[in-house]
Design an enzyme around this catalytic site. Structure first.
Site, mmCIF file in Angstrom:
data_model
loop_
_atom_site.group_PDB
_atom_site.id
_atom_site.type_symbol
_atom_site.label_atom_id
_atom_site.label_comp_id
_atom_site.label_asym_id
_atom_site.label_seq_id
_atom_site.Cartn_x
_atom_site.Cartn_y
_atom_site.Cartn_z
ATOM 1 N N GLU A 404 39.469 50.108 37.122
ATOM 2 C CA GLU A 404 40.597 50.631 36.347
ATOM 3 C C GLU A 404 40.387 52.119 36.061
ATOM 4 O OE1 GLU A 404 43.163 48.100 33.465
ATOM 5 O OE2 GLU A 404 41.893 49.300 32.167
ATOM 6 N N HIS A 433 24.333 31.476 48.725
ATOM 7 C CA HIS A 433 24.878 30.281 49.363
ATOM 8 C C HIS A 433 26.393 30.365 49.444
ATOM 9 C CE1 HIS A 433 20.904 28.419 49.199
ATOM 10 N NE2 HIS A 433 20.785 29.136 48.099
ATOM 11 N N LYS A 538 53.296 46.331 34.257
ATOM 12 C CA LYS A 538 53.813 45.819 32.983
ATOM 13 C C LYS A 538 55.322 46.043 32.897
ATOM 14 C CE LYS A 538 49.761 46.662 30.062
ATOM 15 N NZ LYS A 538 49.243 47.552 29.037
HETATM 16 O O1 LIG Z 1 43.980 46.251 24.225
HETATM 17 P P1 LIG Z 1 45.350 46.204 24.787
HETATM 18 O O2 LIG Z 1 46.197 47.355 24.356
HETATM 19 O O3 LIG Z 1 46.015 44.884 24.485
HETATM 20 O O4 LIG Z 1 45.245 46.350 26.352
HETATM 21 C C1 LIG Z 1 44.529 45.422 27.097
HETATM 22 C C2 LIG Z 1 44.178 45.981 28.440
HETATM 23 O O5 LIG Z 1 45.346 46.351 29.108
HETATM 24 C C3 LIG Z 1 45.106 47.521 29.879
HETATM 25 O O6 LIG Z 1 45.808 48.569 29.338
HETATM 26 C C4 LIG Z 1 45.580 47.310 31.222
HETATM 27 O O7 LIG Z 1 46.821 46.723 31.141
HETATM 28 C C5 LIG Z 1 43.619 47.759 29.782
HETATM 29 O O8 LIG Z 1 43.258 49.056 29.965
HETATM 30 C C6 LIG Z 1 43.354 47.226 28.430
HETATM 31 O O9 LIG Z 1 42.009 46.995 28.233
#
Ligand SMILES: O=P(O)(O)OC[C@H]1O[C@](O)(CO)[C@@H](O)[C@@H]1O
Length: 645
Positions: A404, A433, A538
């Site tokens: 990431e 394995h 998202k």
């Molecule tokens: O802590 P949050 O804001 O719920 O985000 C969870 C995760 O989502 C991300 O933004 C990726 O979607 C990560 O970087 C982060 O750790």
């Protein structure tokens, strides 16, 4: 109640994606790749960014097949095979951190002295960049943020006294709250045990992976509170966790972790858990804890509903580097893990990683190996193999930390570079394995990191299962054997060795890789602290759900008619697009993209309906989901409320 609201930092400024004209490599010659020199923020010199599409591969004798792929002017040569020369290389490059009992062996990566010399100025620039970052520079330029996870274990380094006291106050609050929960001073209202026995952690990504890794690595056999996780929006997975808790839900501390406080999966997990509490007449607010940024949706919900406690997340700590914040520390402390030792291990490692001499800086040595092995463009994957069951989740944890952070389409100057470094792995010797066969003899697209733990089991417990040989000797033999066998076939490897898996060594390992990622990001000139690609997924998910609501409204309307009007996919799609999509459609037609958009939407509508049908929320009147062209669909029950909402 350990509410410490008011000590969180203010929320971050709005974020704008960075859009810059794309530059391309201007000259490629057969034996060398050269690129235009560009200026760079916070003191990084130009790097030889190499276009991803130029493939590079070591041939079986270790020579580079495609010389144009070299990221530097240094030519790769075959790996050293002479045992004496190899021993000298091992001794020459072995890094040892005496206080931490940690070793780093990079001798089985074939970088040359020439390469090291060429990289030296870049490393010096990376060290300066890290120094500036630690002093509070805006090291995450897209989001205009400081990057301060190093201050969490060395608060005196925080750039202001306010931040320093914020870190210290939070740590004290975590320790106090955990102590009170473990001792039973803070208790659940209606549990027969009279104390909390379980933790249900709800969070995803960086708000789950660190706590999961640390729990697996360090939780004692009989922790004061046992932990389980909801880290997805899979309803069956959530049901499973709640069912496993059974009557112990009454003595479960639910920790909801989300930096942003608005991540859909986490919100859904929370809503599902709250429903389970309602269904069993339990008061969630007396058992709920939030870890989030001040004034986030989650923070406000927890405050308004009067949850048991709230702990802050800081905007200058990224999710994937949040293990040493309340995110990781609170669950760990509740399981009886010595969190101050974890912090101490991380602080010691950070200190070592401030060395500006490459050989004395373990994180820089890792970054050097990654750069060499993957040509500075991620051309090889990093396989992480801890030979210790308790470190099983380390590779999964690193997968997010590395991928990431390093997976970026653009570099800091706006050039399209498509950077990254793929990480996978489980544990040795188990994986021998599974896929080591391919690593040894198949496609050569990786390098390995072995994690070795010297102490097999606590003293006094070991016994010889055959004369002179213990079970742990086998594990040791498997690691050494695999390392040698891979090397003999020109497969490079790094070995990180720790004495034992302790809070101190785990803290050190986390800190080692956090810094290696930061340094490597500087070497390849990318912002390791944002994740614009995740945001795109998202957003698209939000659009799917918005479309689903429209599909539902259309089906509702048709299903309320007398008689019910089953609709084909085309009819649903047509009705979904009116009236609000007219504008979109016109502009799409104008840009000659009409057919494409129409196709994507109708396919998505098909998937939405098939999903609803599989969950008894839509009924197929004619045909079947297997023949999408012909089927007709309606809703089983007309939902008038939804229709006129
Ligand atoms: O802590 P949050 O804001 O719920 O985000 C969870 C995760 O989502 C991300 O933004 C990726 O979607 C990560 O970087 C982060 O750790």
């Amino acid at each position: 109640m350990a509410s410490i609201s008011g000590i969180c930092s203010s929320s971050s400024p709005s974020v704008k994606p960075r859009l810059k004209p794309l530059l391309r490599a201007t000259s490629l010659r057969r034996n060398m790749v050269s690129f235009p020199i560009r200026t760079h923020r916070i003191g990084i010199p130009p790097v030889h960014s190499v276009a991803r599409e130029i493939s590079s591969e070591l041939s079986d004798d270790g020579a580079l097949k495609n010389e144009t792929a070299a990221p530097t002017k240094v030519k790769k040569k075959g790996l050293e095979k002479d045992p004496r020369a190899l021993w000298l290389r091992y001794v020459d490059w072995l890094y040892q951190h005496k206080e931490l009992g940690l070793f780093l062996d990079v001798s089985r990566v074939g970088f040359t002295d020439e390469f090291v010399a060429e990289m030296e100025p870049r490393f010096q620039a990376a060290f300066r960049a890290m120094e500036e970052l630690e002093k509070g520079a805006i090291a995450n330029p897209d989001e205009g943020r400081m990057v301060g996870h190093y201050w969490l274990r060395s608060p005196h380094l925080a750039p202001t006294s306010r931040l320093k006291s914020l870190i210290e106050t939070t740590l004290d609050a975590v320790c106090d709250f955990a102590g009170d929960v473990v001792s039973g001073k803070i208790k659940p209202p209606s549990s027969p045990e009279g104390r909390f026995t379980q933790i249900l952690s709800v969070g995803i990504g960086g708000s789950a992976l660190g706590p999961q890794f640390v729990a697996e690595a360090l939780a004692p056999d009989n922790p004061p509170l046992k932990i389980r996780f909801i880290d997805n929006t899979d309803p069956a997975g959530i049901d499973h966790q709640i069912a496993q808790l059974g009557p112990e839900l009454a003595s479960t501390l639910v920790i909801v972790i989300s930096k942003s406080g608005g991540t859909p999966e986490t919100r859904n997990g929370l809503l599902e858990v709250q429903k389970a509490f309602r269904d069993t007449s339990l008061d969630f607010s007396k058992q709920g804890v939030a870890i989030t940024q001040e004034n986030s949706l989650l923070d406000n919900t927890a405050r308004i509903e009067g949850w048991l406690a709230r702990f802050p997340m800081f905007d200058w700590v990224g999710g994937r580097t949040s293990e040493m914040s309340a995110v990781g520390l609170l669950p760990a402390a509740l399981q009886g893990i010595d969190i101050r030792e974890m912090l101490a291990g991380a602080a010691l490692m950070d200190e070592a990683n401030r060395a500006t001499v490459l050989k004395k800086n373990p994180a820089a040595l890792l970054a050097l190996c990654w750069y060499w092995a993957s040509d500075g463009v991620g051309s090889k994957d990093m396989v992480v193999l801890p030979y210790k069951d308790s470190l099983l989740l380390f590779s999964r944890y690193l997968q997010q930390l590395v991928m990431e952070s390093l997976g970026n389409e653009f570099d800091l100057d706006g050039n399209r570079v498509k950077q990254g470094l793929t990480v996978y792995g489980n544990k040795g010797s188990t994986d021998q394995h599974a896929y080591i066969q391919q690593l040894r003899e198949g496609v050569h697209n990786f390098f390995v990191t072995f994690i070795e733990v010297l102490c097999d089991r606590p003293p006094g417990h070991d016994w010889e299962l055959e004369p002179g040989v213990t079970c742990g000797d086998y594990l040791f033999g498997m690691l050494q054997g695999t390392r040698s066998a891979l090397y003999a076939n020109n497969r490079e490897s790094i070995t990180v060795t720790v004495q034992e898996v302790t809070p101190r060594s785990v803290g050190a390992l986390i800190a080692l890789y956090e810094r290696a990622v930061g340094i490597y990001a500087s070497l390849v000139n990318i912002n390791a602290y944002h994740q614009p690609g995740v945001e795109a997924g998202k957003k698209a998910a939000g659009e799917v759900l918005a479309l689903q609501k429209r599909v539902l409204a259309v089906l509702n309307e048709a299903s309320c008619k007398e008689p019910v009007e089953p609709l084909t996919l085309e009819e649903v799609a047509e009705r979904c697009h009116a009236p609000e999509d007219v504008h979109i459609l016109i502009s799409c037609v104008f840009r000659n993209h009409f057919a494409f958009i129409w196709h994507v939407n109708i396919e998505m509508i098909y998937k939405i309906i098939a999903h609803m049908a599989s969950n008894d929320r839509a009924l197929i009147a004619e045909g079947s989901c297997g023949s999408p062209r012909s089927f007709k669909v309606f809703l089983g029950e007309c939902n008038v409320d939804e229709l006129y909402a």
